[in-house]
Scaffold this motif. Structure first.
Motif, PDB file in Angstrom:
ATOM      1  N   THR A  89     -24.289  24.371  -5.174  1.00 55.44           N
ATOM      2  CA  THR A  89     -24.942  24.702  -6.627  1.00 55.44           C
ATOM      3  C   THR A  89     -24.910  26.345  -6.741  1.00 55.44           C
ATOM      4  O   THR A  89     -24.616  26.860  -8.133  1.00 55.44           O
ATOM      5  CB  THR A  89     -26.338  24.124  -6.545  1.00 55.44           C
ATOM      6  N   ILE A 119     -27.263  19.835 -12.609  1.00 56.26           N
ATOM      7  CA  ILE A 119     -27.791  21.331 -12.253  1.00 56.26           C
ATOM      8  C   ILE A 119     -28.907  21.539 -13.546  1.00 56.26           C
ATOM      9  O   ILE A 119     -28.034  21.409 -14.849  1.00 56.26           O
ATOM     10  CB  ILE A 119     -26.650  22.319 -12.432  1.00 56.26           C
ATOM     11  N   ASP A 123     -33.074  25.102 -11.903  1.00 52.75           N
ATOM     12  CA  ASP A 123     -32.286  25.650 -10.602  1.00 52.75           C
ATOM     13  C   ASP A 123     -31.851  27.188 -10.792  1.00 52.75           C
ATOM     14  O   ASP A 123     -31.464  27.752  -9.975  1.00 52.75           O
ATOM     15  CB  ASP A 123     -30.989  24.850 -10.563  1.00 52.75           C
TER      16      ASP A 123
END
Length: 237
Positions: A89, A119, A123
């Motif tokens: 990520t 995502i 985040d």
């Protein structure tokens, strides 16, 4: 510095795994999902409820030598929307941040959600909260005539600290007859206005924030400064 930020990012996302396991996928679980989806798609006899669920939500797409999980498509012509592991990520978010010219979290969210299914805005941790030092802001002071700029690191954006740095700049370059700032509250606080008590001939002019007609030179300088700082940080890790 970049390695420290990346580590802290991953630790923060991993800490949310138990509460957000529907969209946060550790790499080992990601590989296991690929195996489960493939096995379910190949099974000819009766499938379990979990297998039906997997096939209704996900596909496995071969990308060169790598298999990736994507959102279930209605047709093969749809653009794939990828699921990513927690470990991947940070790199994806970083690339998106650079691609949009180091824009805001909302712009990053818009950019990422076109290509990635898991995502989330949560985040995209604010860089300020991950700062490796106490300095989180940069004040840019520009002499309008010569375009000479002075950069000063700030910890908070408190009026007292801004006023102190302004006074220091005045001692460096000389006090201006006209001081122009945007309308941000940090610059309209009483302590900034009281600079006039030190320089009686100082006039303070307020332009519209991020308004090219009134702040054009500073806005262009800010863009150049940002690009130079990004390049410097990349060169010096």
């Amino acid at each position: 510095m970049s390695e420290s930020i990346e580590l802290r990012f991953r630790e923060e996302v991993l800490s949310r795994y138990e509460k957000c396991s529907k969209y946060l996928i550790p790499k080992d679980a990601y590989f296991q999902m690929i195996e489960d989806i493939r096995r379910a798609s190949e099974r000819k006899n009766t499938k379990s409820c979990h297998e039906y669920y997997l096939l209704s939500k996900y596909e496995v797409l071969q990308c060169g030598d790598v298999e990736k999980i994507i959102k279930k498509r209605q047709t093969l012509y749809e653009t794939p929307v990828y699921y990513v592991s927690i470990e991947d990520t940070f790199d994806i978010v970083k690339r998106a941040h650079i691609a949009i010219g180091h824009g805001s979290r909302d712009r990053m969210t818009k950019e990422l959600q076109v290509k990635y299914a898991n995502i989330q805005p949560s985040d995209l941790i604010d860089v300020q909260s991950m700062s490796c030092t106490t300095f989180k802001w940069i004040m840019v002071y520009q002499d309008h005539l010569t375009k000479f700029c002075v950069l000063r690191p700030l910890t908070p954006k408190r009026a007292a600290e801004v006023a102190f740095q302004l006074a220091d700049n005045f001692l460096l370059l000389g006090a201006p007859v006209i001081f122009q700032s945007d309308n941000g509250s940090e610059f309209t606080a009483q302590i900034i206005t009281e600079l006039r008590s030190l320089w009686h001939e100082l006039s303070i002019v307020h332009g519209k924030p991020r308004h090219p007609q009134s702040q054009g030179s500073v806005e262009r300088a800010n863009g150049d400064i940002k690009d130079m700082l990004v390049a410097w940080m990349a060169d010096n890790n």
